[in-house]
Design an enzyme around this catalytic site. Sequence first.
Site, short mmCIF file in Angstrom:
data_model
loop_
_atom_site.label_atom_id
_atom_site.label_comp_id
_atom_site.label_asym_id
_atom_site.label_seq_id
_atom_site.Cartn_x
_atom_site.Cartn_y
_atom_site.Cartn_z
N HIS A 278 20.06 -96.28 24.45
CA HIS A 278 18.77 -96.96 24.53
C HIS A 278 18.08 -96.48 25.80
CE1 HIS A 278 19.92 -100.30 21.64
NE2 HIS A 278 21.12 -99.89 22.01
N ILE B 213 13.52 -100.25 16.21
CA ILE B 213 12.77 -101.09 15.27
C ILE B 213 12.51 -102.49 15.84
CG2 ILE B 213 14.67 -102.15 13.94
CD1 ILE B 213 13.22 -101.15 11.41
N ASN C 255 25.97 -98.92 24.26
CA ASN C 255 26.83 -100.06 23.95
C ASN C 255 28.02 -99.56 23.15
OD1 ASN C 255 24.97 -101.85 25.10
ND2 ASN C 255 23.82 -102.00 23.18
N HIS D 292 24.61 -93.96 20.21
CA HIS D 292 23.19 -93.89 20.58
C HIS D 292 23.01 -94.44 21.98
CE1 HIS D 292 23.98 -97.73 18.59
NE2 HIS D 292 23.12 -98.25 19.45
P1 5GP Z 1 23.30 -101.35 19.34
O1 5GP Z 1 23.37 -102.84 19.45
O2 5GP Z 1 24.20 -100.82 18.26
O3 5GP Z 1 23.48 -100.67 20.66
O4 5GP Z 1 21.80 -101.03 18.96
C1 5GP Z 1 21.37 -100.72 17.68
C2 5GP Z 1 19.86 -100.67 17.75
O5 5GP Z 1 19.38 -100.04 16.58
C3 5GP Z 1 19.19 -102.05 17.83
O6 5GP Z 1 18.41 -102.13 19.02
C4 5GP Z 1 18.34 -102.11 16.57
O7 5GP Z 1 17.10 -102.75 16.77
C5 5GP Z 1 18.18 -100.64 16.19
N1 5GP Z 1 18.05 -100.40 14.76
C6 5GP Z 1 18.84 -100.88 13.77
N2 5GP Z 1 18.45 -100.42 12.58
C7 5GP Z 1 17.38 -99.62 12.81
C8 5GP Z 1 16.53 -98.85 11.97
O8 5GP Z 1 16.68 -98.80 10.75
N3 5GP Z 1 15.53 -98.15 12.56
C9 5GP Z 1 15.34 -98.17 13.91
N4 5GP Z 1 14.34 -97.44 14.39
N5 5GP Z 1 16.12 -98.88 14.75
C10 5GP Z 1 17.13 -99.61 14.20
#
Ligand code: 5GP
Length: 118
Positions: free
Chosen positions: A105, A34, A90, A103
Amino acid sequence: MSAQVDCIFCKIIDRKIPANIVYETDSVLAFHDIQPVAPVHILIIPKTHIPTMNDVKESELPLIADIHRAAQEIAKQFGIADSGYRLVNNCNRDGGQVVYHIHYHLLGGELIGGLRAL
Ligand code: 5GP
Ligand code: ZN
C-alpha cells in the site's frame, strides 16, 4: 506470468476485472485501492503471483526492488514525494492481510496517523 485461478489481483493483471491502473512495467502493476484510506492510496503488486512476504524466493527479490522503484515513481506522479508517504505490506492474519497476492500500500496526501489496519 503464472496467474493463479481465483486470485483477484491476477485477474486485474490479466484485465479480467477492471482497475484504475496508474503505473505498469514488465514486472509490476499499480492501481488505486478500491477502498482508499488516504487521499492517495495505491496498491503496488508484482505480476508474478506470490501469496505473502513469507513466500518471496531469493530469485524473486528483484521484484521487491521493482516495487520500491514503482513507489518512488508513483509518489512523484501524485506529487507526494516531498510531503511524504508510507509503504506498507501486510503479511498473514495478524498483519491484516486480506488478499493473498503480495502487495504494498502506498499511502499519502495527508499525515498518515498511527499504525492502523488497512
Ligand atoms: P490487505 O488487507 O490484503 O493488505 O489489502 C487488500 C486491499 O485490496 C484492501 O485495501 C482492499 O480495499 C483492496 N482491494 C480488494 N479487492 C480489490 C479490488 O477488486 N480492486 C481494488 N482496486 N482493490 C481491491
Ligand atoms: Zn495472484
